[in-house]
Scaffold this motif. Structure first.
Motif, PDB file in Angstrom:
ATOM      1  N   ILE A  40      98.694   5.727 -33.507  1.00  0.00           N
ATOM      2  CA  ILE A  40      98.659   7.104 -34.016  1.00  0.00           C
ATOM      3  C   ILE A  40      97.203   7.432 -34.323  1.00  0.00           C
ATOM      4  O   ILE A  40      96.584   6.828 -35.198  1.00  0.00           O
ATOM      5  N   GLU A  41      96.683   8.425 -33.598  1.00  0.00           N
ATOM      6  CA  GLU A  41      95.235   8.587 -33.516  1.00  0.00           C
ATOM      7  C   GLU A  41      94.806  10.033 -33.758  1.00  0.00           C
ATOM      8  O   GLU A  41      95.567  10.973 -33.548  1.00  0.00           O
ATOM      9  N   HIS A  42      93.544  10.138 -34.187  1.00  0.00           N
ATOM     10  CA  HIS A  42      92.893  11.445 -34.334  1.00  0.00           C
ATOM     11  C   HIS A  42      91.676  11.474 -33.414  1.00  0.00           C
ATOM     12  O   HIS A  42      90.939  10.488 -33.315  1.00  0.00           O
ATOM     13  N   TRP A 117     101.350  -0.204 -41.649  1.00  0.00           N
ATOM     14  CA  TRP A 117     100.137   0.480 -41.200  1.00  0.00           C
ATOM     15  C   TRP A 117      99.019  -0.536 -41.053  1.00  0.00           C
ATOM     16  O   TRP A 117      98.727  -1.295 -41.983  1.00  0.00           O
ATOM     17  N   MET A 118      98.391  -0.576 -39.887  1.00  0.00           N
ATOM     18  CA  MET A 118      97.215  -1.429 -39.729  1.00  0.00           C
ATOM     19  C   MET A 118      96.024  -0.575 -39.293  1.00  0.00           C
ATOM     20  O   MET A 118      96.187   0.478 -38.671  1.00  0.00           O
ATOM     21  N   GLY A 119      94.840  -1.021 -39.638  1.00  0.00           N
ATOM     22  CA  GLY A 119      93.644  -0.256 -39.337  1.00  0.00           C
ATOM     23  C   GLY A 119      93.390  -0.157 -37.835  1.00  0.00           C
ATOM     24  O   GLY A 119      93.619  -1.111 -37.095  1.00  0.00           O
ATOM     25  N   HIS A 120      92.884   1.019 -37.434  1.00  0.00           N
ATOM     26  CA  HIS A 120      92.576   1.258 -36.017  1.00  0.00           C
ATOM     27  C   HIS A 120      91.308   2.113 -35.928  1.00  0.00           C
ATOM     28  O   HIS A 120      91.230   3.072 -35.163  1.00  0.00           O
ATOM     29  N   GLY A 121      90.330   1.731 -36.754  1.00  0.00           N
ATOM     30  CA  GLY A 121      89.087   2.485 -36.784  1.00  0.00           C
ATOM     31  C   GLY A 121      89.218   3.783 -37.563  1.00  0.00           C
ATOM     32  O   GLY A 121      90.255   4.092 -38.147  1.00  0.00           O
ATOM     33  N   LYS A 122      88.146   4.548 -37.564  1.00  0.00           N
ATOM     34  CA  LYS A 122      88.137   5.839 -38.267  1.00  0.00           C
ATOM     35  C   LYS A 122      88.866   6.898 -37.447  1.00  0.00           C
ATOM     36  O   LYS A 122      89.721   7.620 -37.954  1.00  0.00           O
ATOM     37  N   ASN A 123      88.536   7.009 -36.191  1.00  0.00           N
ATOM     38  CA  ASN A 123      89.239   7.877 -35.246  1.00  0.00           C
ATOM     39  C   ASN A 123      89.052   7.281 -33.858  1.00  0.00           C
ATOM     40  O   ASN A 123      88.369   6.271 -33.698  1.00  0.00           O
ATOM     41  N   ASN A 124      89.677   7.870 -32.863  1.00  0.00           N
ATOM     42  CA  ASN A 124      89.579   7.273 -31.533  1.00  0.00           C
ATOM     43  C   ASN A 124      88.474   7.875 -30.683  1.00  0.00           C
ATOM     44  O   ASN A 124      88.444   7.714 -29.466  1.00  0.00           O
ATOM     45  N   SER A 125      87.540   8.551 -31.354  1.00  0.00           N
ATOM     46  CA  SER A 125      86.326   9.020 -30.690  1.00  0.00           C
ATOM     47  C   SER A 125      85.124   8.163 -31.068  1.00  0.00           C
ATOM     48  O   SER A 125      84.043   8.342 -30.515  1.00  0.00           O
ATOM     49  N   MET A 126      85.315   7.221 -32.009  1.00  0.00           N
ATOM     50  CA  MET A 126      84.235   6.364 -32.499  1.00  0.00           C
ATOM     51  C   MET A 126      84.663   4.907 -32.340  1.00  0.00           C
ATOM     52  O   MET A 126      85.610   4.473 -32.990  1.00  0.00           O
TER      53      MET A 126
END
Length: 295
Positions: A40-42, A117-126
């Protein structure tokens, strides 16, 4: 000649042939531990990312591809939740921290379903690669804190955006409190990784039972992807007669969440859950069961 950017070999784990390991047992005699990972990404509006077509990726804004991705949080994830709940499958979400502020309704719904919930970075553009150590340390700390505040629970697992890491990522993750990672797609069982402090376990994630490579790179049909999932499970189930295996299904709601694709995901879950000796687990549950046997 390319300039070296780091060590020519890692020292994170030793070579371990699966045929030489002690048998791995899952709770209640289960043979396969299944975990499903909704990503689940931004996405930032001003730069390219995963795209359905290259025709407009050079434009800013790229409304076509941005809005195609945006379908996932508006529609696709809700359809995924319905299908997974039907079969008693809880998600272990690879969660961009920016989702917490932009789509809090998803966090609320996932908590009600008992999702992890597990971490997946700040957003999927970075991405995480090629960052200075201090910058990456601060970024990981902020991600951990943001997810903790929004979900009410400290995240344990981590999946890098696009499975990217720097040479420091694993140490920095363990330093902040993450204790398992899905970036290393090289096994069917968990295994320990060496870090400077804390602990880290690699959990099997898949780059092939994964809808982005399957649909966008491999040009698989929805039907063939559903069959891939079932075939993967069938072989793992047979192989697990002597030692347990982990099966991951790695999904993105802007892909699998469309009606013409999700019917085959539904069918695959029906196939898998028809076997009684399958453990429908979260990432943390799998890691804890593995560690209890490997001490």
């Amino acid at each position: 000649m390319d300039k070296p950017t780091g060590p020519i070999a890692h020292d994170r784990f030793d070579f371990s042939p699966i045929v030489d390991r002690p048998p791995l047992r899952w709770p209640n005699g289960a043979r396969v531990a299944l975990w499903v990972i909704p990503n689940i990404e931004h996405f930032m509006f001003d730069r390219p990312s995963t795209s359905i077509t290259p025709l407009t990726t050079g434009f800013v804004p790229d409304v076509l591809n941005y809005s195609w991705r945006d379908f996932g949080v508006r529609v696709g994830i809700w359809r995924m939740m319905d299908v997974m709940q039907r079969y008693g499958v809880r998600g272990t979400v690879a969660l961009n921290a920016d989702v917490c502020d932009n789509y809090p309704r998803i966090i609320e719904a996932g908590n009600k379903l008992g999702w992890e919930w597990m971490g997946h970075g700040k957003n999927n553009s970075m991405l995480m690669a090629n960052r200075a150590e201090d910058e990456e340390r601060q970024m990981i700390r902020e991600i951990h804190a943001q997810i903790t505040r929004a979900t009410g629970k400290k995240p344990r697992g981590w999946l890098g955006p696009a499975l990217t890491e720097s040479h420091n990522t694993l140490d920095l993750l363990a330093e902040v409190g993450f204790d398992y990672v899905g970036d290393w797609v090289n096994d069917e069982q968990p295994y320990p990784m060496r870090v400077k402090s804390g602990q880290m376990t690699s959990i099997p994630y898949s780059i092939e039972i994964n809808d982005i490579p399957a649909f966008l790179d491999g040009k698989q049909s929805p039907q063939s992807f559903g069959q891939m999932i079932k075939d993967q499970f069938d072989v793992l189930y047979e192989d697990s007669a002597e030692s347990g295996r982990v099966m991951s299904i790695c999904l993105h709601p802007f892909l699998i969440g469309h009606p013409f694709r999700i019917k085959y995901f539904d069918d695959a879950l029906k196939h898998i859950t028809s076997r009684k000796d399958v453990w429908l687990a979260t990432g943390s549950e799998i890691v804890d069961a593995y560690r209890a046997q490997s001490r």
